[in-house]
Enzyme design. Sequence first.
Site, PDB file in Angstrom:
ATOM      1  N   ALA A 231      10.106  24.731  32.316  1.00 53.48           N
ATOM      2  CA  ALA A 231       9.302  23.623  32.821  1.00 53.48           C
ATOM      3  C   ALA A 231      10.092  22.323  32.879  1.00 53.48           C
ATOM      4  CB  ALA A 231       8.061  23.451  31.942  1.00 53.48           C
ATOM      5  N   VAL A 232      10.923  22.077  31.872  1.00 55.16           N
ATOM      6  CA  VAL A 232      11.700  20.838  31.865  1.00 55.16           C
ATOM      7  C   VAL A 232      12.697  20.827  33.009  1.00 55.16           C
ATOM      8  CG1 VAL A 232      13.301  19.411  30.548  1.00 55.16           C
ATOM      9  CG2 VAL A 232      11.407  20.537  29.385  1.00 55.16           C
TER      10      VAL A 232
ATOM     11  N   PRO B  87      10.874 -22.609  20.268  1.00 54.34           N
ATOM     12  CA  PRO B  87      11.890 -22.737  19.218  1.00 54.34           C
ATOM     13  C   PRO B  87      12.994 -21.686  19.268  1.00 54.34           C
ATOM     14  CG  PRO B  87       9.962 -21.663  18.344  1.00 54.34           C
ATOM     15  CD  PRO B  87       9.628 -22.014  19.770  1.00 54.34           C
TER      16      PRO B  87
ATOM     17  N   ASP C  70      19.484 -27.210  27.124  1.00 56.53           N
ATOM     18  CA  ASP C  70      19.930 -27.841  25.890  1.00 56.53           C
ATOM     19  C   ASP C  70      20.772 -26.884  25.036  1.00 56.53           C
ATOM     20  OD1 ASP C  70      18.871 -30.283  26.436  1.00 56.53           O
ATOM     21  OD2 ASP C  70      17.058 -30.028  25.244  1.00 56.53           O
TER      22      ASP C  70
ATOM     23  N   LYS D 154      23.535 -31.913  23.750  1.00 53.02           N
ATOM     24  CA  LYS D 154      24.244 -32.953  23.010  1.00 53.02           C
ATOM     25  C   LYS D 154      24.934 -32.334  21.798  1.00 53.02           C
ATOM     26  CE  LYS D 154      20.836 -36.435  24.375  1.00 53.02           C
ATOM     27  NZ  LYS D 154      19.933 -35.518  25.108  1.00 53.02           N
TER      28      LYS D 154
ATOM     29  N   GLY E 181      14.499 -27.275  24.324  1.00 52.26           N
ATOM     30  CA  GLY E 181      13.970 -26.542  23.183  1.00 52.26           C
ATOM     31  C   GLY E 181      12.641 -27.105  22.715  1.00 52.26           C
TER      32      GLY E 181
ATOM     33  N   ASP F 273       9.049 -28.349  22.620  1.00 47.51           N
ATOM     34  CA  ASP F 273       8.270 -29.004  23.664  1.00 47.51           C
ATOM     35  C   ASP F 273       8.982 -30.288  24.057  1.00 47.51           C
ATOM     36  OD1 ASP F 273       5.468 -29.336  25.084  1.00 47.51           O
ATOM     37  OD2 ASP F 273       5.985 -31.274  24.199  1.00 47.51           O
TER      38      ASP F 273
ATOM     39  N   ILE G 261       7.837 -33.656  22.370  1.00 48.64           N
ATOM     40  CA  ILE G 261       7.876 -33.820  20.913  1.00 48.64           C
ATOM     41  C   ILE G 261       9.337 -33.998  20.509  1.00 48.64           C
ATOM     42  CG2 ILE G 261       7.305 -32.848  18.667  1.00 48.64           C
ATOM     43  CD1 ILE G 261       4.832 -33.445  20.262  1.00 48.64           C
TER      44      ILE G 261
ATOM     45  N   ALA H   5       8.404 -26.897  17.529  1.00 50.00           N
ATOM     46  CA  ALA H   5       8.960 -26.231  16.344  1.00 50.00           C
ATOM     47  C   ALA H   5       7.997 -26.225  15.167  1.00 50.00           C
ATOM     48  CB  ALA H   5      10.270 -26.903  15.949  1.00 50.00           C
TER      49      ALA H   5
ATOM     50  N   MET I 259      14.670 -32.174  12.474  1.00 51.46           N
ATOM     51  CA  MET I 259      16.077 -32.614  12.412  1.00 51.46           C
ATOM     52  C   MET I 259      16.404 -33.300  11.091  1.00 51.46           C
ATOM     53  SD  MET I 259      16.272 -34.024  16.353  1.00 51.46           S
ATOM     54  CE  MET I 259      14.655 -34.832  16.248  1.00 51.46           C
TER      55      MET I 259
END
Length: 471
Positions: free
Chosen positions: A22-23, A225, A248, A270, A302, A304, A307, A333, A384
């Site tokens: 069958a296979v 995040p 970023d 940065k 990264g 939002d 924020i 975050a 941070m």
Amino acid sequence: MKLFPLFADLSQRLVLVVGGGAVAARKTQALLEAGARVRLGAPELNAELAALASEGRIEHIAGYFQDEWLDDAWLAVAATDDDGVNARVAAAAGVRRMLVNVVDDPALSSFQVPSIVDRSPLIVAISSSGVAPVLARRLRERIESMFDHALGPLAELAARYRARIRERRPDLGARRRFYDRLMDGPVAALLRQARPAEAEQALQAALEAPQDPPAGSVVLVGAGPGDPGLLTLKALRALNEADIILYDRLIGGEILSLARRDAERVDVGKRPGEDHAATQARIHALMVEHARRGRRVVRLKGGDAFIFGRGGEELQYLRAHGVPYEVVPGVTAALACAAHAGIPLTHREHAQSLHLITAHCRDDGQTPDWAALAPGNQTLAFYMGVSQLEPLSRRLREHGRPADTPFALVENGSRPDQRVLTGRLEDLAGLASKHAIRAPALLIVGSVAALANELHWYGEHIDGMAAALPT
């Protein structure tokens, strides 16, 4: 990526299948549907394979496997219930540098047969690298429900008009927008309604219609995040529509891999020690430059963008220069790190308010209102802050936060290498140094942080509170 995805043209090319059950029948049928010539070797055949042999649709060699069965074949499939025979087929194929699939034995296979969603000529193939075929089949079932059967006729229609589309839309961006209109507009709708002639007329009319000059724009996208699963559907759509992505430093490769393959990617992150104001000015200039060239720009940030992400500054610059924009929010975050650490940022018994604070102050010396942050019925989330842990802890205690206030330091929140360190505020800097906590990390201060010891569910958890107890 363990396997290299590959779609093989087997039309009129010989493939050896070893096995008669069958296979083997299932593999043979799939190969015939792909236009392959099938040579099947086995001492006995089941009814389905015997019928194919009697109809002349396959070549049958009766007997037990011999190396010469592989002569002139492009691929081989071992589908017997005898492990020894399957191993001999794999070894003989390997000597000839021929790709071989041994059914249910990834270790002996040099290629895998995927689960398939067939909307020919559009084909979607799903592979688990041979380790979890049931999972691949489950995913195929889900994808089947997502793609309607109009996609096949749409792909065929686009293929017939491909040369003309290239002629009428020589610019890659204009051609991409035209294909998007085929997918989202009346052509696909008419095909779904089984009206192919009208669909073709609609395509022809769209081709001859005057082209509007491309309108460039910028989409400010929050990437979350780090966990690609936290991207929103709108973020995924923006990544797949982008001509260029300005991303970023902390945007990982897993997220960038979700973007359109031919989108240009520019790292504008940065770096420590550089002139961040000059870098931000360059980002502003790049957004305007590419948008004015008619490109769809995704500014990928990264968390939002609004924020602690300078998203507001970037929109002000775009507005001042007359560039259209839109915003796709991301999971910031504090929300993601807290959730992955098992910390409710607010709780009826612990905290009735939440403060989001950046530990990096402006050049004019403005600092947080430490006295306002001291009361204990609130949660503080510091972004941070890894390089500022000692002064953060000291200032909070100087303004009235008890020394035994719980903290949680979430390193690489939501990522596979997440670590959560909990402890008392007075021990914050020492514990972070002892356990070599590095950025990116988010600091949560308040009684809710202690709940991480009880509710943690993801990544590594280090209970600094227990470690600091006197013996």
